[in-house]
Design a protein around this motif. Sequence first.
Motif, PDB file in Angstrom:
ATOM      1  N   THR A   3     -25.911  13.066 -27.008  1.00 52.04           N
ATOM      2  CA  THR A   3     -25.881  14.348 -26.265  1.00 52.04           C
ATOM      3  C   THR A   3     -26.327  13.967 -25.099  1.00 52.04           C
ATOM      4  N   HIS A  36     -20.966   7.150 -19.284  1.00 53.33           N
ATOM      5  CA  HIS A  36     -19.581   7.425 -18.971  1.00 53.33           C
ATOM      6  C   HIS A  36     -19.152   6.655 -17.694  1.00 53.33           C
ATOM      7  N   VAL A  67     -14.542  15.438 -18.581  1.00 50.47           N
ATOM      8  CA  VAL A  67     -14.344  16.887 -18.991  1.00 50.47           C
ATOM      9  C   VAL A  67     -14.143  17.121 -20.297  1.00 50.47           C
ATOM     10  N   ARG A  83     -14.902  15.159 -22.688  1.00 51.39           N
ATOM     11  CA  ARG A  83     -16.232  15.127 -23.627  1.00 51.39           C
ATOM     12  C   ARG A  83     -17.090  16.267 -23.510  1.00 51.39           C
ATOM     13  N   ALA A  84     -17.179  17.040 -22.350  1.00 51.39           N
ATOM     14  CA  ALA A  84     -18.088  17.981 -22.176  1.00 51.39           C
ATOM     15  C   ALA A  84     -17.422  19.056 -22.876  1.00 51.39           C
ATOM     16  N   LYS A  85     -16.263  19.278 -23.199  1.00 51.60           N
ATOM     17  CA  LYS A  85     -15.678  20.471 -23.766  1.00 51.60           C
ATOM     18  C   LYS A  85     -15.854  20.225 -25.249  1.00 51.60           C
ATOM     19  N   ILE A 102     -22.603  17.639 -25.678  1.00 52.09           N
ATOM     20  CA  ILE A 102     -23.396  16.878 -24.655  1.00 52.09           C
ATOM     21  C   ILE A 102     -24.422  18.072 -24.179  1.00 52.09           C
ATOM     22  N   ILE A 107     -26.147  15.655 -18.667  1.00 47.31           N
ATOM     23  CA  ILE A 107     -25.472  14.453 -17.870  1.00 47.31           C
ATOM     24  C   ILE A 107     -26.293  13.943 -16.962  1.00 47.31           C
ATOM     25  N   LEU A 136     -17.698  20.599 -13.972  1.00 45.75           N
ATOM     26  CA  LEU A 136     -18.490  20.667 -15.562  1.00 45.75           C
ATOM     27  C   LEU A 136     -19.277  21.804 -15.556  1.00 45.75           C
ATOM     28  N   TYR A 189     -19.378  24.369 -18.544  1.00 40.99           N
ATOM     29  CA  TYR A 189     -20.102  24.039 -19.662  1.00 40.99           C
ATOM     30  C   TYR A 189     -21.415  24.398 -19.827  1.00 40.99           C
ATOM     31  N   ILE A 246     -24.361  22.458 -20.078  1.00 43.03           N
ATOM     32  CA  ILE A 246     -24.753  21.448 -19.974  1.00 43.03           C
ATOM     33  C   ILE A 246     -26.011  21.207 -18.952  1.00 43.03           C
ATOM     34  N   PHE A 267     -27.480  19.293 -15.790  1.00 38.63           N
ATOM     35  CA  PHE A 267     -27.394  18.192 -14.951  1.00 38.63           C
ATOM     36  C   PHE A 267     -28.527  17.609 -14.362  1.00 38.63           C
TER      37      PHE A 267
END
Lengths: 204, 204
Positions: B81, B106, B129, B131-133, B137, B140, B161, B164, B166, B168
């Motif tokens: 993740t 990545h 993108v 992978r994020a979808k 995750i 990042i 990104l 999503y 996530i 950062f």
Amino acid sequence: MNYPSKILERAVEEMANLPGIGKRTALRLVLHMLNRPKSQTAALSEALSKLVEDVKFCKKCHTISDLDICEICSNPLRDQTLVCVVEDVRDVMAIENTGQFKGTYHVLGGKISPMEGVGPTQLNVSSLVQRAKNDEIKEIIFALSSTMEGDTTVFYLFRQLKEYNIEFSTIARGLGVGDELEYADEATLVRSIQYRVPYSDQKF
Amino acid sequence: MNYPSKILERAVEEMANLPGIGKRTALRLVLHMLNRPKSQTAALSEALSKLVEDVKFCKKCHTISDLDICEICSNPLRDQTLVCVVEDVRDVMAIENTGQFKGTYHVLGGKISPMEGVGPTQLNVSSLVQRAKNDEIKEIIFALSSTMEGDTTVFYLFRQLKEYNIEFSTIARGLGVGDELEYADEATLVRSIQYRVPYSDQKF
């Protein structure tokens, strides 16, 4: 260094075996190979494998050649009685690039260097003596570096060859063309004056 | 340059195609290959041909790998993740060498650089993108160089990104461990002070 791939690691290690190429440079080169079209690296790989398999050394003068006897040794337009003794193939290429020398060569494959454990037996000396004995050599030009090792090698060769009816010469030492006198080192300047050339003998 | 052998010439030219290696260096390397045991150059040739034929790029993170999915992406002990976005494989190796990072990577394969004609489409952005979808995750980490291109790339990725859910982060910028304050450049010193860390949060 941990490599993410064994194949990558092996390629890097083989590249790093080359002189002057460390692990980091090797990795940079190998990653570059992966980023360019495959065919280019395949061509490199094939060229290297062909190099070790197919390249020959001229049986007469020991230069690198595609044939058993190199193009220079087999060329009837070259003066086979004039032999220029050099250290390695690069010297042959340098002299050939001038386009002015019409004789042949003999590649020693190194210089006598006790420091690096190179004695006369590791060099192509016996074949040169053989050429002096069998061939009609009129003149041998020693074109070796003007260093302790170079001078030692010339002296050794001269002792091996002096019994044959051959003229010996060394390439001229002196100021380079275009050099300014005031910046020349002493030893070179001394040689330049000692081996001065009559003005009427100048070749332009 | 006149080469005494076509095979030699081809090997030199292929070597000189590598970045940072000129004709002279290439010739030196190739002559070295001829002076060492044949098997060593054969091994190099084989390693390079294997490199372009067999090396794979991980389908998930694009790092170089011997397998379809690299050892890091397929390792259940790594935090899938947490994804660290880097420019190329060398960065993965540098971070892996610290042995401290337990997430995944990545590999973008470069930075956005209009000067060099590298746009987002040349980089592995769409797969990130994706992978994020699809993936779960949570965070990042942008671990790109602190240059104009690096910052531009991070900004672009962030915009792609941000929709999503996530977190950062970017790697910390500041004085290097062991650096002396008086020799640090201004920009680094400013970042070091702006992003100061509470003393109680220090990780030793």
